[in-house]
Design a protein around this motif. Structure first.
Motif, PDB file in Angstrom:
ATOM      1  N   PHE A   1       0.799  -1.222   0.000  1.00 46.98           N
ATOM      2  CA  PHE A   1       0.000   0.000   0.000  1.00 46.98           C
ATOM      3  C   PHE A   1       0.835   1.277   0.000  1.00 46.98           C
ATOM      4  O   PHE A   1       0.334   2.334  -0.364  1.00 46.98           O
ATOM      5  CB  PHE A   1      -0.943  -0.008   1.212  1.00 46.98           C
ATOM      6  CG  PHE A   1      -1.787  -1.258   1.259  1.00 46.98           C
ATOM      7  CD1 PHE A   1      -2.772  -1.460   0.321  1.00 46.98           C
ATOM      8  CD2 PHE A   1      -1.557  -2.238   2.212  1.00 46.98           C
ATOM      9  CE1 PHE A   1      -3.533  -2.616   0.330  1.00 46.98           C
ATOM     10  CE2 PHE A   1      -2.306  -3.396   2.232  1.00 46.98           C
ATOM     11  CZ  PHE A   1      -3.299  -3.599   1.292  1.00 46.98           C
ATOM     12  N   CYS A   2       2.060   1.198   0.471  1.00 49.40           N
ATOM     13  CA  CYS A   2       2.925   2.384   0.495  1.00 49.40           C
ATOM     14  C   CYS A   2       4.151   2.127  -0.378  1.00 49.40           C
ATOM     15  O   CYS A   2       4.801   1.081  -0.256  1.00 49.40           O
ATOM     16  CB  CYS A   2       3.359   2.686   1.932  1.00 49.40           C
ATOM     17  SG  CYS A   2       4.549   4.042   2.016  1.00 49.40           S
ATOM     18  N   ASP A   3       4.476   3.085  -1.219  1.00 41.54           N
ATOM     19  CA  ASP A   3       5.615   2.941  -2.132  1.00 41.54           C
ATOM     20  C   ASP A   3       6.934   2.781  -1.398  1.00 41.54           C
ATOM     21  O   ASP A   3       7.881   2.195  -1.918  1.00 41.54           O
ATOM     22  CB  ASP A   3       5.715   4.175  -3.048  1.00 41.54           C
ATOM     23  CG  ASP A   3       4.662   4.156  -4.143  1.00 41.54           C
ATOM     24  OD1 ASP A   3       4.192   3.055  -4.481  1.00 41.54           O
ATOM     25  OD2 ASP A   3       4.303   5.245  -4.635  1.00 41.54           O
ATOM     26  N   SER A   4       7.021   3.308  -0.182  1.00 41.77           N
ATOM     27  CA  SER A   4       8.289   3.258   0.554  1.00 41.77           C
ATOM     28  C   SER A   4       8.457   1.966   1.355  1.00 41.77           C
ATOM     29  O   SER A   4       9.526   1.735   1.935  1.00 41.77           O
ATOM     30  CB  SER A   4       8.373   4.441   1.534  1.00 41.77           C
ATOM     31  OG  SER A   4       8.269   5.651   0.852  1.00 41.77           O
ATOM     32  N   ALA A   5       7.409   1.144   1.394  1.00 38.11           N
ATOM     33  CA  ALA A   5       7.443  -0.029   2.276  1.00 38.11           C
ATOM     34  C   ALA A   5       8.369  -1.114   1.730  1.00 38.11           C
ATOM     35  O   ALA A   5       8.379  -1.393   0.533  1.00 38.11           O
ATOM     36  CB  ALA A   5       6.036  -0.573   2.455  1.00 38.11           C
ATOM     37  N   HIS A   6       9.085  -1.744   2.634  1.00 40.62           N
ATOM     38  CA  HIS A   6       9.972  -2.852   2.279  1.00 40.62           C
ATOM     39  C   HIS A   6       9.328  -4.198   2.586  1.00 40.62           C
ATOM     40  O   HIS A   6       9.840  -5.236   2.190  1.00 40.62           O
ATOM     41  CB  HIS A   6      11.282  -2.757   3.073  1.00 40.62           C
ATOM     42  CG  HIS A   6      12.120  -1.572   2.706  1.00 40.62           C
ATOM     43  ND1 HIS A   6      13.406  -1.686   2.224  1.00 40.62           N
ATOM     44  CD2 HIS A   6      11.861  -0.249   2.729  1.00 40.62           C
ATOM     45  CE1 HIS A   6      13.907  -0.487   1.986  1.00 40.62           C
ATOM     46  NE2 HIS A   6      12.989   0.402   2.297  1.00 40.62           N
ATOM     47  N   VAL A   7       8.247  -4.197   3.365  1.00 45.38           N
ATOM     48  CA  VAL A   7       7.643  -5.438   3.863  1.00 45.38           C
ATOM     49  C   VAL A   7       6.135  -5.259   4.075  1.00 45.38           C
ATOM     50  O   VAL A   7       5.654  -4.141   4.210  1.00 45.38           O
ATOM     51  CB  VAL A   7       8.254  -5.843   5.234  1.00 45.38           C
ATOM     52  CG1 VAL A   7       9.660  -6.374   5.109  1.00 45.38           C
ATOM     53  CG2 VAL A   7       8.202  -4.652   6.186  1.00 45.38           C
ATOM     54  N   GLU A   8       5.438  -6.363   4.160  1.00 49.14           N
ATOM     55  CA  GLU A   8       4.037  -6.357   4.607  1.00 49.14           C
ATOM     56  C   GLU A   8       4.060  -6.176   6.121  1.00 49.14           C
ATOM     57  O   GLU A   8       4.977  -6.635   6.821  1.00 49.14           O
ATOM     58  CB  GLU A   8       3.379  -7.692   4.221  1.00 49.14           C
ATOM     59  CG  GLU A   8       1.873  -7.744   4.402  1.00 49.14           C
ATOM     60  CD  GLU A   8       1.419  -7.882   5.838  1.00 49.14           C
ATOM     61  OE1 GLU A   8       0.319  -7.419   6.147  1.00 49.14           O
ATOM     62  OE2 GLU A   8       2.183  -8.435   6.673  1.00 49.14           O
ATOM     63  N   THR A   9       3.054  -5.484   6.662  1.00 45.41           N
ATOM     64  CA  THR A   9       3.114  -5.140   8.085  1.00 45.41           C
ATOM     65  C   THR A   9       1.926  -5.637   8.916  1.00 45.41           C
ATOM     66  O   THR A   9       2.099  -6.176  10.004  1.00 45.41           O
ATOM     67  CB  THR A   9       3.174  -3.601   8.242  1.00 45.41           C
ATOM     68  OG1 THR A   9       2.113  -3.030   7.466  1.00 45.41           O
ATOM     69  CG2 THR A   9       4.506  -3.047   7.781  1.00 45.41           C
ATOM     70  N   ARG A  10       0.713  -5.403   8.431  1.00 46.08           N
ATOM     71  CA  ARG A  10      -0.437  -5.565   9.327  1.00 46.08           C
ATOM     72  C   ARG A  10      -0.800  -7.022   9.609  1.00 46.08           C
ATOM     73  O   ARG A  10      -1.223  -7.342  10.725  1.00 46.08           O
ATOM     74  CB  ARG A  10      -1.630  -4.759   8.790  1.00 46.08           C
ATOM     75  CG  ARG A  10      -1.372  -3.270   8.999  1.00 46.08           C
ATOM     76  CD  ARG A  10      -2.510  -2.395   8.576  1.00 46.08           C
ATOM     77  NE  ARG A  10      -2.212  -1.016   8.968  1.00 46.08           N
ATOM     78  CZ  ARG A  10      -2.834   0.051   8.524  1.00 46.08           C
ATOM     79  NH1 ARG A  10      -3.816  -0.076   7.645  1.00 46.08           N
ATOM     80  NH2 ARG A  10      -2.507   1.256   8.944  1.00 46.08           N
ATOM     81  N   ALA A  11      -0.648  -7.900   8.629  1.00 42.28           N
ATOM     82  CA  ALA A  11      -0.941  -9.314   8.903  1.00 42.28           C
ATOM     83  C   ALA A  11       0.054  -9.838   9.954  1.00 42.28           C
ATOM     84  O   ALA A  11      -0.324 -10.570  10.881  1.00 42.28           O
ATOM     85  CB  ALA A  11      -0.857 -10.137   7.621  1.00 42.28           C
TER      86      ALA A  11
END
Ligand code: SF4
Length: 363
Positions: free
Chosen positions: A287-297
């Protein structure tokens, strides 16, 4: 839902915001209050055009995400028809007003918020994040929330404060809005590329991070409920609308359900000791272009295994939580660094942990 033409309103005046999963549309409800019909409309818009989620931001706004550019104007038209948009982006930008959620129609908080809203056109050009807080209830609630000009109640008096200033100015209700506008003009005269917030002019440190002042519970005004990670699926909210007439939004991932008590739903946090109240996670990948990983799950899977606070961040920016957490997981190149008793910007204790190995590394 068809796209009605709303008189006096121009979709081209609103600039779209792009994110990793498509467009973001911010909705800034008047007085932080959203009625049942508006909630129903938001659910329909999110389901039809967006990612099916409704987000509550730390400015007490709502966001719809994952929209296509081709649908942007239709979505704005329908938000305007729901009375959820101002006549222009400029006016909507100026209406950056946080209001403590327990106001009652006709009380001083309501009167001041309404009067300031009516005078927005008299404000100078201000930086996008420049905002106001009307915190005139029985207890001050908004002192940890971001705002540049505050009006607070204290011992039966109203105090106007420039954020970061050591002292405030006692004002009468009649003087309050003029005083706020005068202070905003003074700020505008001193603003520049390096001066975007009031605190900078007073050489004050950023607002000290504080624990959320409200927790899920019944109150005399209705039920306070939490939203996991500040979001709810439209499909989960729709069936609850039979029991909800209106909600008040807060900056703390909490909504006040007006005149409701004891509502339960798996989509809501209704007890203060729920594990997800201790967990923060930004949207992360994809969801975010800057993200390196999945977070919420990952955050959900860890929540009940960790006794303290947990922050899962898609990158070192740490948008979801500025204050330290007992454990912070910071995404980097598809792996996580682990920080203990710190923020996403602090030095990690371990680095390069695969998401599948996080559980084992936290034991
Ligand atoms: S912390 Fe990084 S990944 Fe998460 S929302 Fe902020 S910028 Fe995006």
């Amino acid at each position: 839902m068809t796209a009605p033409q709303v008189k006096g309103w121009c979709p081209g005046a609103y600039r779209p915001m792009m994110s990793g999963d498509g467009l973001i549309v911010r909705v800034r409800p008047k007085l932080g209050r959203v009625e049942r019909g508006q909630l129903h409309g938001l659910c329909q818009l999110s389901t039809k055009y967006g990612n099916g989620l409704i987000d509550l931001t730390n400015r007490a706004n709502i966001q719809l995400r994952g929209l296509k550019m081709a649908d942007h104007d239709a979505v704005l038209q329908q938000l305007a028809a729901l009375d959820l948009l101002d006549a222009s982006h400029d006016l909507e930008n100026r209406r950056n007003i946080l209001i403590q959620p327990f106001w009652q129609t006709g009380d001083v908080t309501h009167r001041l918020a309404t009067a300031l809203t009516d005078r927005l056109a008299g404000l100078p050009d201000l930086p996008a994040k420049f905002g106001f807080a009307i915190d005139t209830g029985h207890n001050r609630l908004l002192n940890g929330a971001s705002a540049d000009i505050r009006i607070e109640g204290m011992s039966g008096q109203l105090i106007m404060r420039a954020d970061g200033a050591q002292t405030g100015q006692i004002v009468s209700e009649e003087e309050a809005i003029d005083a706020m506008i005068t202070l905003a003009r003074w700020f505008a005269d001193h603003a520049g590329p390096d001066v975007r917030r009031m605190r900078t002019l007073f050489d004050a440190a950023p607002v000290a991070a504080q624990d959320d002042p409200l927790q899920p519970q019944n109150t005399p005004y209705g039920q306070l409920v939490g939203l996991p990670f500040g979001q709810i699926e439209a499909a989960a909210l729709e069936p609850l609308l039979d029991q909800i007439t209106a909600v008040r939004l807060t900056p703390w991932r909490i909504m006040l359900l007006e005149e409701v008590a004891d509502l339960t739903s798996e989509a809501l946090i209704t007890t203060p000791d729920h594990p997800l109240r201790r967990v923060d996670a930004c949207p992360g990948a994809p969801f975010c272009d800057s993200a390196h990983v999945e977070t919420r799950a990952l955050a959900r899977s860890l929540a009940s295994h960790i006794s303290g606070t947990l922050h899962v961040s898609g990158c070192a920016k740490g948008c979801a939580r500025a204050r330290p957490a007992d454990i912070t997981l910071v995404g980097r190149d598809g792996r996580f660094d682990i920080v203990r008793q710190g923020t996403a910007k602090d030095r990690p204790e371990r680095t390069g942990i695969l998401p599948a190995d996080i559980h084992a590394n936290l034991d």
